[in-house]
Design a protein around this motif. Structure first.
Motif, PDB file in Angstrom:
ATOM      1  N   ALA A   2       0.832  -1.201   0.000  1.00 22.62           N
ATOM      2  CA  ALA A   2       0.000   0.000   0.000  1.00 22.62           C
ATOM      3  C   ALA A   2       0.864   1.247   0.000  1.00 22.62           C
ATOM      4  CB  ALA A   2      -0.926   0.006   1.216  1.00 22.62           C
ATOM      5  N   LYS A   3       0.406   2.268  -0.669  1.00 15.07           N
ATOM      6  CA  LYS A   3       1.136   3.520  -0.758  1.00 15.07           C
ATOM      7  C   LYS A   3       1.014   4.284   0.554  1.00 15.07           C
ATOM      8  CE  LYS A   3       1.580   7.697  -3.543  1.00 15.07           C
ATOM      9  NZ  LYS A   3       1.095   8.437  -4.722  1.00 15.07           N
ATOM     10  N   ASP A   4       2.126   4.912   0.965  1.00 15.08           N
ATOM     11  CA  ASP A   4       2.135   5.706   2.191  1.00 15.08           C
ATOM     12  C   ASP A   4       1.711   7.132   1.854  1.00 15.08           C
ATOM     13  OD1 ASP A   4       2.444   6.766   4.656  1.00 15.08           O
ATOM     14  OD2 ASP A   4       4.637   6.687   4.672  1.00 15.08           O
ATOM     15  N   TRP A   5       0.445   7.455   2.175  1.00 13.03           N
ATOM     16  CA  TRP A   5      -0.083   8.770   1.827  1.00 13.03           C
ATOM     17  C   TRP A   5       0.351   9.849   2.819  1.00 13.03           C
ATOM     18  CZ3 TRP A   5      -2.125   9.432  -2.782  1.00 13.03           C
ATOM     19  CH2 TRP A   5      -2.634   8.318  -3.446  1.00 13.03           C
ATOM     20  N   SER A   6       1.074   9.473   3.879  1.00 13.12           N
ATOM     21  CA  SER A   6       1.530  10.465   4.853  1.00 13.12           C
ATOM     22  C   SER A   6       2.875  11.079   4.475  1.00 13.12           C
ATOM     23  CB  SER A   6       1.626   9.827   6.239  1.00 13.12           C
ATOM     24  OG  SER A   6       2.582   8.773   6.234  1.00 13.12           O
ATOM     25  N   SER A   7       3.549  10.562   3.433  1.00 10.37           N
ATOM     26  CA  SER A   7       4.840  11.110   3.023  1.00 10.37           C
ATOM     27  C   SER A   7       4.648  12.329   2.122  1.00 10.37           C
ATOM     28  CB  SER A   7       5.653  10.044   2.285  1.00 10.37           C
ATOM     29  OG  SER A   7       4.941   9.611   1.130  1.00 10.37           O
ATOM     30  N   GLN A   8       5.707  13.142   1.983  1.00  8.35           N
ATOM     31  CA  GLN A   8       5.632  14.349   1.174  1.00  8.35           C
ATOM     32  C   GLN A   8       5.441  14.010  -0.305  1.00  8.35           C
ATOM     33  OE1 GLN A   8       8.880  17.046   1.773  1.00  8.35           O
ATOM     34  NE2 GLN A   8       8.503  17.276   3.989  1.00  8.35           N
ATOM     35  N   LEU A   9       4.765  14.912  -1.023  1.00  7.68           N
ATOM     36  CA  LEU A   9       4.470  14.738  -2.445  1.00  7.68           C
ATOM     37  C   LEU A   9       5.394  15.609  -3.280  1.00  7.68           C
ATOM     38  CD1 LEU A   9       0.560  14.843  -2.327  1.00  7.68           C
ATOM     39  CD2 LEU A   9       2.051  12.840  -2.234  1.00  7.68           C
ATOM     40  N   ASN A  10       5.788  15.105  -4.436  1.00  3.18           N
ATOM     41  CA  ASN A  10       6.624  15.875  -5.362  1.00  3.18           C
ATOM     42  C   ASN A  10       5.799  16.639  -6.388  1.00  3.18           C
ATOM     43  OD1 ASN A  10       8.995  14.886  -4.131  1.00  3.18           O
ATOM     44  ND2 ASN A  10       8.923  13.021  -5.400  1.00  3.18           N
ATOM     45  N   GLN A  11       4.609  16.140  -6.693  1.00  2.00           N
ATOM     46  CA  GLN A  11       3.698  16.792  -7.636  1.00  2.00           C
ATOM     47  C   GLN A  11       2.374  17.039  -6.926  1.00  2.00           C
ATOM     48  OE1 GLN A  11       4.164  17.819 -10.884  1.00  2.00           O
ATOM     49  NE2 GLN A  11       6.345  17.354 -10.613  1.00  2.00           N
ATOM     50  N   VAL A  12       1.908  18.294  -6.988  1.00  6.92           N
ATOM     51  CA  VAL A  12       0.698  18.691  -6.258  1.00  6.92           C
ATOM     52  C   VAL A  12      -0.200  19.503  -7.190  1.00  6.92           C
ATOM     53  CG1 VAL A  12      -0.206  19.913  -4.240  1.00  6.92           C
ATOM     54  CG2 VAL A  12       2.019  18.760  -4.108  1.00  6.92           C
ATOM     55  N   ASN A  13      -1.502  19.351  -7.007  1.00  4.83           N
ATOM     56  CA  ASN A  13      -2.492  20.145  -7.757  1.00  4.83           C
ATOM     57  C   ASN A  13      -2.797  21.420  -6.973  1.00  4.83           C
ATOM     58  OD1 ASN A  13      -3.556  18.432 -10.151  1.00  4.83           O
ATOM     59  ND2 ASN A  13      -3.457  17.012  -8.435  1.00  4.83           N
ATOM     60  N   PHE A  14      -2.662  22.565  -7.646  1.00 11.25           N
ATOM     61  CA  PHE A  14      -2.909  23.862  -7.022  1.00 11.25           C
ATOM     62  C   PHE A  14      -4.051  24.583  -7.756  1.00 11.25           C
ATOM     63  CE2 PHE A  14       1.563  22.908  -6.258  1.00 11.25           C
ATOM     64  CZ  PHE A  14       1.676  23.117  -4.894  1.00 11.25           C
ATOM     65  N   GLN A  15      -4.627  25.574  -7.053  1.00 10.85           N
ATOM     66  CA  GLN A  15      -5.623  26.451  -7.661  1.00 10.85           C
ATOM     67  C   GLN A  15      -5.478  27.845  -7.054  1.00 10.85           C
ATOM     68  OE1 GLN A  15      -9.747  25.342  -7.262  1.00 10.85           O
ATOM     69  NE2 GLN A  15     -10.326  26.535  -9.054  1.00 10.85           N
ATOM     70  N   CYS A  16      -5.301  28.828  -7.929  1.00 12.34           N
ATOM     71  CA  CYS A  16      -5.104  30.204  -7.481  1.00 12.34           C
ATOM     72  C   CYS A  16      -6.414  30.772  -6.951  1.00 12.34           C
ATOM     73  CB  CYS A  16      -4.582  31.059  -8.645  1.00 12.34           C
ATOM     74  SG  CYS A  16      -4.292  32.786  -8.190  1.00 12.34           S
ATOM     75  N   ARG A  17      -6.360  31.414  -5.793  1.00 13.06           N
ATOM     76  CA  ARG A  17      -7.555  31.990  -5.193  1.00 13.06           C
ATOM     77  C   ARG A  17      -7.959  33.305  -5.857  1.00 13.06           C
ATOM     78  NH1 ARG A  17      -6.476  31.102   1.338  1.00 13.06           N
ATOM     79  NH2 ARG A  17      -6.668  28.814   1.316  1.00 13.06           N
ATOM     80  N   LEU A  18      -7.054  33.914  -6.624  1.00 13.51           N
ATOM     81  CA  LEU A  18      -7.356  35.203  -7.255  1.00 13.51           C
ATOM     82  C   LEU A  18      -7.884  35.030  -8.675  1.00 13.51           C
ATOM     83  CD1 LEU A  18      -4.295  37.302  -5.999  1.00 13.51           C
ATOM     84  CD2 LEU A  18      -6.615  37.199  -5.062  1.00 13.51           C
ATOM     85  N   CYS A  19      -7.111  34.375  -9.524  1.00 14.81           N
ATOM     86  CA  CYS A  19      -7.542  34.210 -10.927  1.00 14.81           C
ATOM     87  C   CYS A  19      -8.185  32.854 -11.188  1.00 14.81           C
ATOM     88  CB  CYS A  19      -6.351  34.405 -11.866  1.00 14.81           C
ATOM     89  SG  CYS A  19      -5.088  33.106 -11.745  1.00 14.81           S
ATOM     90  N   ARG A  20      -8.279  31.989 -10.190  1.00 11.98           N
ATOM     91  CA  ARG A  20      -8.910  30.666 -10.268  1.00 11.98           C
ATOM     92  C   ARG A  20      -8.201  29.725 -11.235  1.00 11.98           C
ATOM     93  NH1 ARG A  20     -11.121  30.162  -5.872  1.00 11.98           N
ATOM     94  NH2 ARG A  20     -12.299  28.390  -6.706  1.00 11.98           N
ATOM     95  N   HIS A  21      -6.954  30.029 -11.560  1.00  9.42           N
ATOM     96  CA  HIS A  21      -6.193  29.153 -12.451  1.00  9.42           C
ATOM     97  C   HIS A  21      -5.815  27.869 -11.717  1.00  9.42           C
ATOM     98  CE1 HIS A  21      -3.479  27.709 -15.466  1.00  9.42           C
ATOM     99  NE2 HIS A  21      -2.414  27.797 -14.661  1.00  9.42           N
ATOM    100  N   ALA A  22      -5.952  26.738 -12.387  1.00  6.78           N
ATOM    101  CA  ALA A  22      -5.598  25.443 -11.797  1.00  6.78           C
ATOM    102  C   ALA A  22      -4.421  24.849 -12.559  1.00  6.78           C
ATOM    103  CB  ALA A  22      -6.794  24.499 -11.830  1.00  6.78           C
ATOM    104  N   TRP A  23      -3.454  24.280 -11.844  1.00  2.74           N
ATOM    105  CA  TRP A  23      -2.295  23.682 -12.482  1.00  2.74           C
ATOM    106  C   TRP A  23      -1.708  22.617 -11.566  1.00  2.74           C
ATOM    107  CZ3 TRP A  23      -2.032  27.930  -9.501  1.00  2.74           C
ATOM    108  CH2 TRP A  23      -0.968  28.066  -8.596  1.00  2.74           C
ATOM    109  N   GLU A  24      -0.811  21.836 -12.116  1.00  2.00           N
ATOM    110  CA  GLU A  24      -0.121  20.779 -11.363  1.00  2.00           C
ATOM    111  C   GLU A  24       1.376  20.972 -11.515  1.00  2.00           C
ATOM    112  OE1 GLU A  24       0.207  15.874 -11.078  1.00  2.00           O
ATOM    113  OE2 GLU A  24      -1.007  16.843 -12.628  1.00  2.00           O
ATOM    114  N   GLY A  25       2.092  20.859 -10.411  1.00  2.50           N
ATOM    115  CA  GLY A  25       3.530  21.044 -10.464  1.00  2.50           C
ATOM    116  C   GLY A  25       4.163  20.843  -9.105  1.00  2.50           C
TER     117      GLY A  25
END
Length: 325
Positions: A2-25
């Motif tokens: 099973a994958k350990d979901w408590s470890s740090q992630l290298n790729q994360v999904n973000f969404q800007c609160r101002l322009c509502r732009h969504a991206w992954e990085g």
């Protein structure tokens, strides 16, 4: 494992609160969050579109981390055996036909993207669309039109018109509503349209035709014609199957069975017979007719008048030698 979901992630999904732009990085900033037992880290990054600093991880992505951490599945041998038993015999052929399009996402068909590329608020039907405009702009094709596209492909692939039942119901309702609005417009404008009759003068100027009555009063000459919207209304009623005959509301449809059978021979239940019984009765009748014809032939050959006539004819033939006089 099973994958350990408590470890740090290298790729994360973000969404800007101002322009509502969504991206992954990759995150630009990682902070500890010991209160979140499912994932003790928070991620932030600068928005690549509006350069807003420290934009957080998308809410849905963080909720998904918690869901993955809580969803452990069966851990006991009994639970694992029950899960395996649930999968026995699946997928069935019917389930395969129904679920084989599950992996298809919006825009995967190039033809859909060609016909309806994503253009937020630039199509006529965008006004009532509930899809997020920012998310829509990042898609290769219009989500709503792609759904219709895939439904038709599924219906043709499975040869199952029921897949289009909901779509056709919405279309029928829209056409009926359009018909009602068209009728209201015609009734408001009038079923007969009255327009002045106009002709060109010698100078090429349009002139309304008039005449003067005996009292010297001038009257205009008008043309009267039926509202031109009547024909498309009639065509639409016919195509929608809303005529009186289609709905079974004609005078003849309202007649009872006895009224429609008026003038025909009515037989009671005792007088009716099946086709087999009729064939048997006809076969007996034909056989009896053959016997009657045989007895009639015997009586004819035994007739004394006929016998005497045949004897005279034979004697006459012997006297003349069979030659006519």
């Amino acid at each position: 494992m099973a994958k350990d979901w408590s470890s740090q992630l290298n790729q994360v999904n973000f969404q800007c609160r101002l322009c509502r732009h969504a991206w992954e990085g990759p995150p630009d900033l990682i902070e500890d969050d010991p209160e979140a037992e499912h994932h003790p880290y928070r991620y932030f990054a600068d928005c690549p579109r509006c350069d807003s600093p420290k934009q957080p991880q998308a809410g849905w992505a963080r909720a998904l981390l918690k869901a993955h951490q809580a969803a452990t599945g069966p851990v006991t041998p009994k639970g694992k055996a029950a899960t395996a038993a649930n999968l026995a015999g699946h997928p069935t052929p019917e389930e395969t036909l129904r679920t084989r399009f599950n992996a298809m996402k919006h825009g995967m068909a190039a033809r859909t993207a060609t016909y309806f590329p994503a253009k937020p608020d630039r199509y006529a039907f965008c006004e009532g669309c509930e899809v997020n405009r920012l998310w829509c702009s990042e898609q290769p094709a219009c989500v709503k039109q792609t759904e219709i596209f895939m439904l038709h492909h599924a219906a043709f692939e499975q040869r199952n018109p029921k897949v289009l039942g909901k779509l056709h119901a919405d279309l029928q309702a829209s056409l009926t509503a359009s018909l009602q609005m068209l009728l209201q417009s015609v009734l408001g404008d009038g079923v007969v349209i009255k327009t002045p009759r106009v002709e060109l003068s010698r100078e090429g100027v349009p002139v309304a035709l008039t005449y003067t009555d005996a009292a010297g009063e001038v009257h205009h000459i008008y043309d009267y014609r039926a509202n031109p919207a009547f024909k498309p209304i009639a065509d639409l009623v016919t195509r929608l199957g809303l005529s009186m005959g289609d709905l079974g509301l004609t005078v003849r449809a309202g007649e009872s069975e006895e009224d429609r059978m008026a003038g025909t021979l009515k037989l009671d239940q005792a007088s009716k017979e099946t086709l087999v019984e009729f064939n048997q009765r006809m076969a007996v009748g034909v056989e009896a007719m053959r016997e009657r014809l045989g007895r009639a032939g015997q009586r004819m050959r035994a007739d004394p008048v006929l016998i005497e006539h045949q004897a005279q004819q034979q004697a006459e033939d012997r006297r003349t030698g069979g030659k006519a006089e």
